[in-house]
Design a protein around this motif. Structure first.
Motif, mmCIF file in Angstrom:
data_model
loop_
_atom_site.group_PDB
_atom_site.id
_atom_site.type_symbol
_atom_site.label_atom_id
_atom_site.label_comp_id
_atom_site.label_asym_id
_atom_site.label_seq_id
_atom_site.Cartn_x
_atom_site.Cartn_y
_atom_site.Cartn_z
ATOM 1 N N MET A 1 0.843 -1.158 0.000
ATOM 2 C CA MET A 1 0.000 0.000 0.000
ATOM 3 C C MET A 1 0.896 1.230 0.000
ATOM 4 O O MET A 1 1.949 1.245 0.629
ATOM 5 C CB MET A 1 -0.898 0.000 1.229
ATOM 6 C CG MET A 1 -1.908 1.096 1.184
ATOM 7 S SD MET A 1 -3.137 1.130 2.511
ATOM 8 C CE MET A 1 -3.255 -0.491 3.109
ATOM 9 N N GLY A 2 0.479 2.243 -0.735
ATOM 10 C CA GLY A 2 1.223 3.488 -0.813
ATOM 11 C C GLY A 2 0.556 4.418 -1.796
ATOM 12 O O GLY A 2 -0.601 4.211 -2.177
ATOM 13 N N THR A 3 1.309 5.402 -2.237
ATOM 14 C CA THR A 3 0.777 6.289 -3.265
ATOM 15 C C THR A 3 0.699 5.513 -4.577
ATOM 16 O O THR A 3 1.292 4.430 -4.714
ATOM 17 C CB THR A 3 1.679 7.517 -3.460
ATOM 18 O OG1 THR A 3 2.947 7.071 -3.983
ATOM 19 C CG2 THR A 3 1.871 8.291 -2.162
ATOM 20 N N GLN A 4 0.004 6.080 -5.532
ATOM 21 C CA GLN A 4 -0.116 5.434 -6.839
ATOM 22 C C GLN A 4 1.270 5.140 -7.414
ATOM 23 O O GLN A 4 1.522 4.024 -7.882
ATOM 24 C CB GLN A 4 -0.906 6.334 -7.778
ATOM 25 C CG GLN A 4 -1.087 5.768 -9.165
ATOM 26 C CD GLN A 4 -1.940 6.656 -10.064
ATOM 27 O OE1 GLN A 4 -2.467 7.673 -9.642
ATOM 28 N NE2 GLN A 4 -2.063 6.272 -11.305
ATOM 29 N N ASP A 5 2.163 6.114 -7.359
ATOM 30 C CA ASP A 5 3.511 5.912 -7.907
ATOM 31 C C ASP A 5 4.279 4.842 -7.139
ATOM 32 O O ASP A 5 4.994 4.028 -7.743
ATOM 33 C CB ASP A 5 4.300 7.226 -7.891
ATOM 34 C CG ASP A 5 3.780 8.219 -8.924
ATOM 35 O OD1 ASP A 5 3.091 7.798 -9.879
ATOM 36 O OD2 ASP A 5 4.071 9.422 -8.771
ATOM 37 N N GLN A 6 4.149 4.814 -5.815
ATOM 38 C CA GLN A 6 4.857 3.814 -5.017
ATOM 39 C C GLN A 6 4.378 2.401 -5.341
ATOM 40 O O GLN A 6 5.187 1.478 -5.479
ATOM 41 C CB GLN A 6 4.672 4.096 -3.524
ATOM 42 C CG GLN A 6 5.420 5.311 -3.038
ATOM 43 C CD GLN A 6 5.035 5.693 -1.617
ATOM 44 O OE1 GLN A 6 3.906 5.473 -1.165
ATOM 45 N NE2 GLN A 6 5.980 6.295 -0.894
ATOM 46 N N VAL A 7 3.076 2.231 -5.466
ATOM 47 C CA VAL A 7 2.529 0.905 -5.753
ATOM 48 C C VAL A 7 2.966 0.446 -7.144
ATOM 49 O O VAL A 7 3.370 -0.708 -7.331
ATOM 50 C CB VAL A 7 0.992 0.893 -5.600
ATOM 51 C CG1 VAL A 7 0.393 -0.404 -6.110
ATOM 52 C CG2 VAL A 7 0.616 1.116 -4.139
ATOM 53 N N LYS A 8 2.928 1.340 -8.110
ATOM 54 C CA LYS A 8 3.376 0.986 -9.460
ATOM 55 C C LYS A 8 4.867 0.639 -9.469
ATOM 56 O O LYS A 8 5.290 -0.292 -10.157
ATOM 57 C CB LYS A 8 3.086 2.124 -10.431
ATOM 58 C CG LYS A 8 1.617 2.276 -10.765
ATOM 59 C CD LYS A 8 1.412 3.421 -11.743
ATOM 60 C CE LYS A 8 -0.037 3.591 -12.138
ATOM 61 N NZ LYS A 8 -0.211 4.689 -13.105
ATOM 62 N N GLU A 9 5.659 1.378 -8.709
ATOM 63 C CA GLU A 9 7.095 1.115 -8.631
ATOM 64 C C GLU A 9 7.366 -0.265 -8.020
ATOM 65 O O GLU A 9 8.213 -1.021 -8.514
ATOM 66 C CB GLU A 9 7.778 2.204 -7.803
ATOM 67 C CG GLU A 9 9.278 2.067 -7.714
ATOM 68 C CD GLU A 9 9.918 3.177 -6.885
ATOM 69 O OE1 GLU A 9 10.867 2.864 -6.136
ATOM 70 O OE2 GLU A 9 9.462 4.334 -6.979
ATOM 71 N N GLU A 10 6.667 -0.593 -6.951
ATOM 72 C CA GLU A 10 6.839 -1.921 -6.330
ATOM 73 C C GLU A 10 6.419 -3.029 -7.283
ATOM 74 O O GLU A 10 7.052 -4.082 -7.346
ATOM 75 C CB GLU A 10 6.059 -2.015 -5.015
ATOM 76 C CG GLU A 10 6.672 -1.221 -3.885
ATOM 77 C CD GLU A 10 8.108 -1.619 -3.571
ATOM 78 O OE1 GLU A 10 8.392 -2.834 -3.430
ATOM 79 O OE2 GLU A 10 8.954 -0.723 -3.482
ATOM 80 N N ALA A 11 5.348 -2.798 -8.032
ATOM 81 C CA ALA A 11 4.897 -3.797 -9.004
ATOM 82 C C ALA A 11 5.973 -4.034 -10.061
ATOM 83 O O ALA A 11 6.231 -5.190 -10.451
ATOM 84 C CB ALA A 11 3.581 -3.359 -9.649
ATOM 85 N N GLU A 12 6.619 -2.984 -10.518
ATOM 86 C CA GLU A 12 7.687 -3.141 -11.509
ATOM 87 C C GLU A 12 8.865 -3.924 -10.937
ATOM 88 O O GLU A 12 9.460 -4.752 -11.619
ATOM 89 C CB GLU A 12 8.146 -1.781 -12.041
ATOM 90 C CG GLU A 12 7.137 -1.123 -12.954
ATOM 91 C CD GLU A 12 6.722 -1.982 -14.140
ATOM 92 O OE1 GLU A 12 7.602 -2.590 -14.796
ATOM 93 O OE2 GLU A 12 5.508 -2.072 -14.404
ATOM 94 N N LYS A 13 9.201 -3.678 -9.675
ATOM 95 C CA LYS A 13 10.285 -4.426 -9.026
ATOM 96 C C LYS A 13 9.935 -5.917 -8.957
ATOM 97 O O LYS A 13 10.784 -6.774 -9.201
ATOM 98 C CB LYS A 13 10.553 -3.890 -7.619
ATOM 99 C CG LYS A 13 11.223 -2.547 -7.585
ATOM 100 C CD LYS A 13 11.403 -2.087 -6.141
ATOM 101 C CE LYS A 13 11.901 -0.682 -6.032
ATOM 102 N NZ LYS A 13 11.975 -0.217 -4.626
ATOM 103 N N LEU A 14 8.686 -6.215 -8.599
ATOM 104 C CA LEU A 14 8.264 -7.618 -8.547
ATOM 105 C C LEU A 14 8.310 -8.258 -9.927
ATOM 106 O O LEU A 14 8.742 -9.406 -10.069
ATOM 107 C CB LEU A 14 6.852 -7.744 -7.958
ATOM 108 C CG LEU A 14 6.757 -7.672 -6.453
ATOM 109 C CD1 LEU A 14 5.298 -7.609 -6.005
ATOM 110 C CD2 LEU A 14 7.450 -8.868 -5.803
ATOM 111 N N LYS A 15 7.879 -7.529 -10.949
ATOM 112 C CA LYS A 15 7.931 -8.071 -12.314
ATOM 113 C C LYS A 15 9.360 -8.435 -12.690
ATOM 114 O O LYS A 15 9.600 -9.481 -13.305
ATOM 115 C CB LYS A 15 7.375 -7.056 -13.319
ATOM 116 C CG LYS A 15 5.884 -6.924 -13.305
ATOM 117 C CD LYS A 15 5.455 -5.875 -14.336
ATOM 118 C CE LYS A 15 3.995 -5.534 -14.202
ATOM 119 N NZ LYS A 15 3.597 -4.455 -15.135
ATOM 120 N N GLU A 16 10.313 -7.577 -12.331
ATOM 121 C CA GLU A 16 11.721 -7.857 -12.625
ATOM 122 C C GLU A 16 12.193 -9.107 -11.887
ATOM 123 O O GLU A 16 12.898 -9.943 -12.460
ATOM 124 C CB GLU A 16 12.591 -6.664 -12.249
ATOM 125 C CG GLU A 16 12.402 -5.456 -13.138
ATOM 126 C CD GLU A 16 13.122 -4.216 -12.630
ATOM 127 O OE1 GLU A 16 13.973 -4.323 -11.710
ATOM 128 O OE2 GLU A 16 12.830 -3.122 -13.155
#
Length: 141
Positions: A1-16
């Motif tokens: 949970m976080g701001t929209q940008d934080q959540v998107k950033e974490e999702a990209e890290k998981l994808k990697e």
């Protein structure tokens, strides 16, 4: 949970991380599919996920014995659905977003063994290094 940008950033890290595991360690034949999450579809919001960035990536692996694909992993950006639904707020009053990722190790195993077989000699070296020796008393029939 976080701001929209934080959540998107974490999702990209998981994808990697998932890409590294699936390609460099498990050496799977796999693909990603962008799908509308069930809750957005039920709310009549199909098509909005692409515009907002909320949505789900399904990871699918080929099952060579029948030519079908099995979903073995997912990663969701849920937008503000759950923070709003549970009345969770940030101290900064910025809208909160949430995300989740479901890891089904049984599905990972199904995809892996479906592609690589039961003989450890056919498993990728990077996986065998991490797996080690087959425990005594366990054998594949």
């Amino acid at each position: 949970m976080g701001t929209q940008d934080q959540v998107k950033e974490e999702a990209e890290k998981l994808k990697e991380c998932y890409t590294r595991i699936f390609e460099e360690i498990l050496e799977l034949r796999w693909r990603m599919a962008w799908v509308t999450p069930w809750f957005m579809a039920q709310e009549g919001k199909s098509g909005l996920s692409e515009m907002t960035g909320a949505g789900t990536v399904d990871y699918e692996a080929l099952l060579p014995y029948n030519g079908d694909w099995i979903e073995f992993q997912n990663l969701s950006i849920n937008g503000d659905k759950y923070p709003r639904g549970f009345n969770v707020k940030a101290q900064s009053n910025e809208p909160l977003w949430s995300g989740c990722s479901g890891v089904g190790l049984e599905r990972w195993m199904s995809a892996f063994l479906g592609q690589k077989g039961l003989d450890p000699e056919n498993w990728p070296e990077a996986f065998r290094e991490r797996f080690g020796e087959m425990p005594k008393g366990i054998r594949f029939l």
